[in-house]
Design a protein around this motif. Sequence first.
Motif, PDB file in Angstrom:
ATOM      1  N   ALA A   1       0.789  -1.209   0.038  1.00 33.44           N
ATOM      2  CA  ALA A   1      -0.180   0.149  -0.086  1.00 33.44           C
ATOM      3  C   ALA A   1       0.734   1.159  -0.100  1.00 33.44           C
ATOM      4  O   ALA A   1       1.876   1.223   0.736  1.00 33.44           O
ATOM      5  N   THR A   2       0.412   2.125  -0.786  1.00 37.63           N
ATOM      6  CA  THR A   2       1.081   3.456  -0.594  1.00 37.63           C
ATOM      7  C   THR A   2       0.010   4.601  -0.008  1.00 37.63           C
ATOM      8  O   THR A   2      -1.384   4.501  -0.635  1.00 37.63           O
ATOM      9  N   VAL A   3       0.223   5.107   1.092  1.00 36.71           N
ATOM     10  CA  VAL A   3      -0.715   5.848   2.000  1.00 36.71           C
ATOM     11  C   VAL A   3      -0.141   7.209   1.907  1.00 36.71           C
ATOM     12  O   VAL A   3       1.028   7.613   2.610  1.00 36.71           O
ATOM     13  N   ILE A   4      -0.718   8.157   1.182  1.00 37.99           N
ATOM     14  CA  ILE A   4      -0.531   9.544   1.037  1.00 37.99           C
ATOM     15  C   ILE A   4      -1.429  10.524   2.154  1.00 37.99           C
ATOM     16  O   ILE A   4      -2.485  10.647   2.109  1.00 37.99           O
ATOM     17  N   SER A   5      -0.463  11.178   3.093  1.00 42.24           N
ATOM     18  CA  SER A   5      -1.071  12.080   3.992  1.00 42.24           C
ATOM     19  C   SER A   5      -1.642  13.520   3.291  1.00 42.24           C
ATOM     20  O   SER A   5      -0.828  14.071   2.606  1.00 42.24           O
ATOM     21  N   GLU A   6      -2.939  13.699   3.318  1.00 43.65           N
ATOM     22  CA  GLU A   6      -3.372  15.212   2.800  1.00 43.65           C
ATOM     23  C   GLU A   6      -3.556  15.945   3.969  1.00 43.65           C
ATOM     24  O   GLU A   6      -4.632  17.012   3.691  1.00 43.65           O
ATOM     25  N   SER A   7      -2.990  15.672   5.030  1.00 42.82           N
ATOM     26  CA  SER A   7      -3.228  16.806   6.261  1.00 42.82           C
ATOM     27  C   SER A   7      -2.588  18.038   5.831  1.00 42.82           C
ATOM     28  O   SER A   7      -1.856  18.320   4.993  1.00 42.82           O
ATOM     29  N   PRO A   8      -3.144  19.092   6.576  1.00 40.51           N
ATOM     30  CA  PRO A   8      -2.444  20.391   6.401  1.00 40.51           C
ATOM     31  C   PRO A   8      -1.508  21.008   7.027  1.00 40.51           C
ATOM     32  O   PRO A   8      -0.790  22.037   6.665  1.00 40.51           O
ATOM     33  N   ASN A   9      -0.451  19.935   7.774  1.00 41.34           N
ATOM     34  CA  ASN A   9       0.511  20.339   8.301  1.00 41.34           C
ATOM     35  C   ASN A   9       1.545  19.171   8.405  1.00 41.34           C
ATOM     36  O   ASN A   9       1.312  18.177   8.487  1.00 41.34           O
ATOM     37  N   GLU A  10       3.012  19.541   8.722  1.00 42.88           N
ATOM     38  CA  GLU A  10       3.961  18.478   8.867  1.00 42.88           C
ATOM     39  C   GLU A  10       3.734  17.820  10.290  1.00 42.88           C
ATOM     40  O   GLU A  10       4.165  16.570  10.282  1.00 42.88           O
ATOM     41  N   GLU A  11       3.238  18.216  11.032  1.00 46.05           N
ATOM     42  CA  GLU A  11       3.094  17.624  12.543  1.00 46.05           C
ATOM     43  C   GLU A  11       1.814  16.612  12.450  1.00 46.05           C
ATOM     44  O   GLU A  11       2.134  15.338  12.956  1.00 46.05           O
ATOM     45  N   SER A  12       1.023  16.916  11.567  1.00 50.28           N
ATOM     46  CA  SER A  12      -0.026  15.781  11.158  1.00 50.28           C
ATOM     47  C   SER A  12       0.668  14.748  10.526  1.00 50.28           C
ATOM     48  O   SER A  12       0.435  13.444  10.808  1.00 50.28           O
ATOM     49  N   HIS A  13       1.132  15.011   9.288  1.00 49.99           N
ATOM     50  CA  HIS A  13       1.955  13.982   8.343  1.00 49.99           C
ATOM     51  C   HIS A  13       2.836  13.042   9.453  1.00 49.99           C
ATOM     52  O   HIS A  13       2.563  11.768   9.248  1.00 49.99           O
ATOM     53  N   GLN A  14       3.698  13.537  10.354  1.00 51.02           N
ATOM     54  CA  GLN A  14       4.114  12.826  11.114  1.00 51.02           C
ATOM     55  C   GLN A  14       3.393  11.654  12.194  1.00 51.02           C
ATOM     56  O   GLN A  14       3.917  10.626  12.277  1.00 51.02           O
ATOM     57  N   ALA A  15       2.322  12.572  12.637  1.00 51.57           N
ATOM     58  CA  ALA A  15       1.628  11.818  13.583  1.00 51.57           C
ATOM     59  C   ALA A  15       0.879  10.453  12.763  1.00 51.57           C
ATOM     60  O   ALA A  15       1.144   9.289  13.548  1.00 51.57           O
TER      61      ALA A  15
END
Length: 277
Positions: A249-263
């Motif tokens: 799987a490839t999971v792409i974070s579409e979150s608005p900030n880096e902190e959320s991507h990392q979480a």
Amino acid sequence: MGEIRVGVARVPSRESPEAAIGLLRERGYWACEIDFEGGFWMDYSWAERFGELARQAGIALSVHAPIAGFMGHVKRDKKQRMAVGMLDHSAGIAVACGAELVVFHPGFLLGREREAALNDVAEQLGELRERLEGKGRAVPFGVEIMGRVRELGTAEDVFWLSARLDWVRPVLDFAHLHAVTDGAFLEAEAFADVLAAADGLLEPDAPFHVHFSDIAYANRNETKHLSYGEGTLRAEPLRDALARFDRPATVISESPNEESHQAIRQILAGVESRSPR
């Protein structure tokens, strides 16, 4: 359990391919979706170098076509021709950088019954495919599940198109699914049901392509992406559902900030540890 590559929905630097790949590696990502939603900003030489460096680093690439690049127009007019050109160019960039697929939106009802609109989308995609084959750009396309219940792009619409066209794959946007189901994606079983439907449509070696972020919604329609933890969508059920499948799987974070991507990345770390060696 298949390999999981977690990444982001935007190239983190437009300064140079080297700077972009450096940031992706520094931040622990194994995937990146090239962000053309608002228009093309990367030329072919940039794409070729970016793809070369991504392959060396083990980073999987995908391309998100411009928002206006959708099929199923009612009229074969200037807007339709421009959309074809956008998808054609997106495929050209995908070939140049070695991207896994081109993600696009399924379009709109535009006053038609759903069945008629879907048939128009499929017909115009077939014509596009012939054009791309003639140019050596016949890459897989991924049609995204959308977050508005009264337009094209339900899970059923996306699975129908993917079943009808063997070069079209479903893009599983769980934020959108959470929105249109009034927040029903709380347990692993809900995620697994959608993954199982996609698993039955994908060719054996194709990865799941997943979009993920926390989401705000009203009246079963998305309103905006949220920082992780501000809404009710969580990554743990996705992690547990993905663990039931051998498919990568490839999971792409579409979150608005880096902190959320990392979480999100850290929650998926249990399966991400099986990622590129």
